[in-house]
Design a protein around this motif. Structure first.
Motif, PDB file in Angstrom:
ATOM      1  N   ILE A  35       0.846  -1.202   0.000  1.00  0.00           N
ATOM      2  CA  ILE A  35       0.000   0.000   0.000  1.00  0.00           C
ATOM      3  C   ILE A  35       0.882   1.253   0.000  1.00  0.00           C
ATOM      4  CG2 ILE A  35      -1.755   1.304   1.248  1.00  0.00           C
ATOM      5  CD1 ILE A  35      -2.782  -1.367   2.384  1.00  0.00           C
ATOM      6  N   VAL A  36       1.924   1.240   0.842  1.00  0.00           N
ATOM      7  CA  VAL A  36       2.855   2.370   0.876  1.00  0.00           C
ATOM      8  C   VAL A  36       3.485   2.580  -0.500  1.00  0.00           C
ATOM      9  CG1 VAL A  36       5.081   3.143   1.797  1.00  0.00           C
ATOM     10  CG2 VAL A  36       3.339   2.245   3.345  1.00  0.00           C
TER      11      VAL A  36
ATOM     12  N   ILE B 122       0.196   5.795   5.635  1.00  0.00           N
ATOM     13  CA  ILE B 122      -0.993   5.496   4.833  1.00  0.00           C
ATOM     14  C   ILE B 122      -2.176   6.350   5.297  1.00  0.00           C
ATOM     15  CG2 ILE B 122      -2.664   3.707   4.210  1.00  0.00           C
ATOM     16  CD1 ILE B 122      -0.317   1.672   4.592  1.00  0.00           C
TER      17      ILE B 122
END
Length: 238
Positions: free
Chosen positions: A73-74, A92
């Motif tokens: 996700i990062v 995030i």
């Protein structure tokens, strides 16, 4: 074939569900679940949607840990994964909140067996209240019902269903190139042969267009197609 996402019923339902999440009233939770068998177009529909809303799309994996999922996700947010989960969660949350970037997680079935993974996603949602959309197979709705803290945060449910004839007609109208059309009877035969699966219908439409071009046809009929399969070797019209 035109590279386009046809506005079939499943696609419209996905868009409507996200609109409801984005414009929900105060106090209404903002997690959505899209589920259904493989081949029904879930991933294609969500990929189209997340591009329209500047979302973040990641795919869960069978061997994921909280660290590996948060790291992807990062990465999708444009940064390098960090050594500590807490730092990645903070990053995030900051990015999702600042830019209102919804999170989409495909293959979310892999989250169901690991409470830490689910809790990580719940933490991201609780801290941002930006929409989170999970995409999974047909059994995920039943499996997620046992995770009450997560289950209670889902306000939009979209079950992908097999295409009907109207859907296939819409797909043909949108995707066949060069003014080529297919007769409704032929499209119904394709629908039945594909068992309503969007992926197989798309392959069949590509073969119909190929036959039309090879034989200089503007309209392909059931008679033109005959009894040849929509997948595998085909013969040209004599």
């Amino acid at each position: 074939m035109k590279a386009i996402v046809a506005p079939v019923k499943n696609v419209i339902a996905t868009q409507n569900a996200f609109d409801s999440l984005y414009n929900r009233s105060y106090g209404v939770p903002g997690i959505g679940l899209i589920h259904g068998p493989t081949g029904f177009g879930k991933t294609t529909s969500v990929a189209y949607l997340f591009n329209q809303v500047n979302g973040v799309l990641v795919r869960a994996r069978a061997n994921d840990t909280s660290s590996s999922l948060l790291g992807r996700i990062v990465s999708e947010l444009g940064a390098q994964p960090m050594s500590r989960n807490a730092r990645m969660v903070d990053y995030i949350i900051e990015q999702m909140s600042m830019y209102e970037r919804p999170l989409f997680i495909d293959e979310a079935d892999y989250l169901m067996g690991d409470i830490k993974l689910l809790e990580s996603i719940r933490d991201l949602y609780d801290a941002t209240e930006v929409p989170v959309v999970l995409i999974g197979m047909d059994q995920i709705a039943k499996r997620i019902s046992s995770r009450k803290q997560f289950f209670n945060r889902i306000s939009e449910w979209v079950e992908f269903r097999p295409a009907d004839l109207d859907d296939v007609i819409v797909m043909a109208d949108c995707m066949l190139a060069g003014g080529i059309r297919a007769e409704a009877e032929l499209l119904e035969q394709l629908r039945q042969a594909a068992c309503g699966e969007m992926r197989r219908i798309t392959i069949g439409l590509a073969q119909i267009e190929k036959l039309a071009r090879a034989n200089d046809l503007d309209v392909v009929t059931l008679e033109h197609w005959g009894d040849q399969p929509f997948h595998g070797l085909r013969r040209q019209v004599a």
